[in-house]
Design a protein around this motif. Structure first.
Motif, PDB file in Angstrom:
ATOM      1  N   ARG A   1      23.518  36.665  50.732  1.00  0.00           N
ATOM      2  CA  ARG A   1      24.428  36.665  51.880  1.00  0.00           C
ATOM      3  C   ARG A   1      25.879  36.876  51.456  1.00  0.00           C
ATOM      4  NH1 ARG A   1      22.143  35.323  56.613  1.00  0.00           N
ATOM      5  NH2 ARG A   1      20.103  34.367  56.546  1.00  0.00           N
ATOM      6  N   ILE A   2      26.091  36.996  50.152  1.00  0.00           N
ATOM      7  CA  ILE A   2      27.427  37.237  49.617  1.00  0.00           C
ATOM      8  C   ILE A   2      27.504  38.709  49.218  1.00  0.00           C
ATOM      9  CG2 ILE A   2      29.054  36.644  47.772  1.00  0.00           C
ATOM     10  CD1 ILE A   2      27.678  33.843  47.755  1.00  0.00           C
ATOM     11  N   GLU A   3      28.483  39.405  49.742  1.00  0.00           N
ATOM     12  CA  GLU A   3      28.574  40.864  49.602  1.00  0.00           C
ATOM     13  C   GLU A   3      28.383  41.344  48.158  1.00  0.00           C
ATOM     14  OE1 GLU A   3      28.340  44.458  51.009  1.00  0.00           O
ATOM     15  OE2 GLU A   3      28.679  42.794  52.373  1.00  0.00           O
ATOM     16  N   GLU A   4      29.066  40.730  47.209  1.00  0.00           N
ATOM     17  CA  GLU A   4      29.005  41.211  45.822  1.00  0.00           C
ATOM     18  C   GLU A   4      27.614  41.066  45.196  1.00  0.00           C
ATOM     19  OE1 GLU A   4      30.898  38.661  42.635  1.00  0.00           O
ATOM     20  OE2 GLU A   4      31.596  37.582  44.416  1.00  0.00           O
TER      21      GLU A   4
ATOM     22  N   LYS B   1      24.615  41.342  47.046  1.00  0.00           N
ATOM     23  CA  LYS B   1      23.565  41.922  47.892  1.00  0.00           C
ATOM     24  C   LYS B   1      22.651  42.904  47.168  1.00  0.00           C
ATOM     25  CE  LYS B   1      25.395  41.099  52.411  1.00  0.00           C
ATOM     26  NZ  LYS B   1      25.706  41.589  53.727  1.00  0.00           N
ATOM     27  N   THR B   2      23.205  43.717  46.297  1.00  0.00           N
ATOM     28  CA  THR B   2      22.379  44.714  45.611  1.00  0.00           C
ATOM     29  C   THR B   2      21.899  44.224  44.245  1.00  0.00           C
ATOM     30  OG1 THR B   2      24.323  45.788  44.645  1.00  0.00           O
ATOM     31  CG2 THR B   2      23.527  46.640  46.779  1.00  0.00           C
TER      32      THR B   2
ATOM     33  N   HIS C   1      16.563  37.401  44.897  1.00  0.00           N
ATOM     34  CA  HIS C   1      17.560  36.597  44.188  1.00  0.00           C
ATOM     35  C   HIS C   1      16.989  35.280  43.683  1.00  0.00           C
ATOM     36  CE1 HIS C   1      20.015  39.195  46.898  1.00  0.00           C
ATOM     37  NE2 HIS C   1      20.740  39.325  45.801  1.00  0.00           N
TER      38      HIS C   1
END
Length: 141
Positions: free
Chosen positions: A41-44, A46-47, A102
């Motif tokens: 849920r944290i942008e950095e 996500k991938t 994750h």
């Protein structure tokens, strides 16, 4: 000579269901990692996956993952030691989260590495069901 205990450790997504126990014994452990804060849920992150340093650092310092995995290890060790003493040949240990990317990846790698080091007389295999379905390169843990 008896057959080695084979311990299969997997990460998976609850959206796709708990992995099948192909040994025919049915069952094993399924630990639900969804109670741990989700780095996805944290942008950095996500991938990234549970093998990337940023995600690992986040899980180990910003969540209750260390407490969770310590508890899971304690529970699994009871069965491993009993199974070794009774010459059982299969144990399934699964970690699920929302997307199988994750938290469950981190937990499965941690568990597999721990078991491999503590119980060299057992054969430990790790599989990341969702990631491998995406042709992810599953480098040794």
């Amino acid at each position: 000579m008896s057959e080695k205990l084979k311990i299969n450790v997997r990460s998976f997504s609850y959206k796709k269901g708990i992995p099948e126990d192909k040994s025919g014994n049915g069952g094993g452990f399924a630990f639900d990692c969804r109670g741990i804060l989700n780095p996805g849920r944290i942008e950095e992150f996500k991938t990234q996956t549970g093998r990337d340093k940023g995600v690992i650092d986040y899980l180990e310092s910003q969540t209750r993952m260390p407490e969770f995995i310590k508890s899971a290890v304690s529970i699994v060790e009871i069965s491993v030691e009993d199974y070794l003493a009774r010459n059982f040949t299969n144990l399934e240990v699964n970690f699920g989260c929302t997307g199988g990317q994750h938290r469950s990846v981190y937990a499965a790698d941690y568990m597999a590495n721990h078991l491999k080091n503590k119980y060299p007389q057992a054969e430990v295999n790790v599989e990341h069901v969702v990631q491998e379905s995406k042709n992810w390169i599953n480098k040794p843990y």
